[in-house]
Design an enzyme around this catalytic site. Structure first.
Site, PDB file in Angstrom:
ATOM      1  N   GLN A  48       0.810  -1.072  -0.191  1.00  0.00           N
ATOM      2  CA  GLN A  48       0.052  -0.029   0.000  1.00  0.00           C
ATOM      3  C   GLN A  48       0.718   1.308   0.160  1.00  0.00           C
ATOM      4  OE1 GLN A  48      -3.288   0.063   2.975  1.00  0.00           O
ATOM      5  NE2 GLN A  48      -3.685   2.121   2.162  1.00  0.00           N
ATOM      6  N   PHE A  49       1.029   1.739  -1.083  1.00  0.00           N
ATOM      7  CA  PHE A  49       2.111   2.975  -1.256  1.00  0.00           C
ATOM      8  C   PHE A  49       1.493   4.019  -0.685  1.00  0.00           C
ATOM      9  CE2 PHE A  49      -0.878   3.754  -4.743  1.00  0.00           C
ATOM     10  CZ  PHE A  49      -0.654   5.342  -5.120  1.00  0.00           C
ATOM     11  N   THR A  50       0.214   4.133  -0.508  1.00  0.00           N
ATOM     12  CA  THR A  50      -0.451   5.310   0.066  1.00  0.00           C
ATOM     13  C   THR A  50      -0.076   5.660   1.443  1.00  0.00           C
ATOM     14  OG1 THR A  50      -2.573   4.273   0.901  1.00  0.00           O
ATOM     15  CG2 THR A  50      -2.228   5.355  -1.547  1.00  0.00           C
TER      16      THR A  50
END
Length: 145
Positions: free
Chosen positions: A74-76
């Site tokens: 999850q890059f966010t």
């Protein structure tokens, strides 16, 4: 590297209407974000912490309990929200850098004997879980302490 570890009584990941990972009982759902500064040592540190954190009922770790783990990239998690209303992800690693490091976390957990399900890197995923407790821990390899 930043990881959000959630104790879950159940959970699953769905991609394109197909279940790709599921917890069949109590375990952990781990969201992993890779920063531009991360490397193999960060992946090893996150895997060790996820395996050894005593956050399951009875103060057991996933390793102690043989509990399943779901790992989702999850890059966010690397969002920078300090300015304005639109987050920036400039601190997040590109996919070609991040994917092998997330895979390294998964491989390390499996080498420790844990059952690990995963999301699909870069896919639009539906992540469902029942957070048990609730217990949510944030790990950050760049944080002091």
């Amino acid at each position: 590297m930043r990881a959000v570890v959630q104790r879950a009584s159940s959970g699953r990941v769905v991609v394109d209407g197909r279940e790709v990972a599921a917890l069949d009982g109590p375990g952990l759902v781990v969201l992993v974000g890779v920063s531009v500064d991360d490397g193999p040592d960060d992946a090893a540190q996150v895997a060790r912490k996820v395996a050894d954190l005593r956050v399951l009922r009875g103060e057991l770790s996933a390793l102690d309990a043989g509990a399943p783990v779901i790992v989702v990239s999850q890059f966010t998690l690397l969002a920078d929200t300090r300015k304005g209303r639109r987050p920036t992800w400039a601190g997040a690693a590109r996919g070609d850098v991040a994917e092998p490091l997330v895979e390294a976390v998964v491989a390390d957990l499996r080498e420790r004997g844990l059952r690990v399900g995963t999301g699909v890197f870069g896919a639009d995923m539906a992540v469902e879980l029942v957070n048990d407790g609730p217990v949510t821990i944030v790990l950050d390899t760049r944080a002091a302490g």
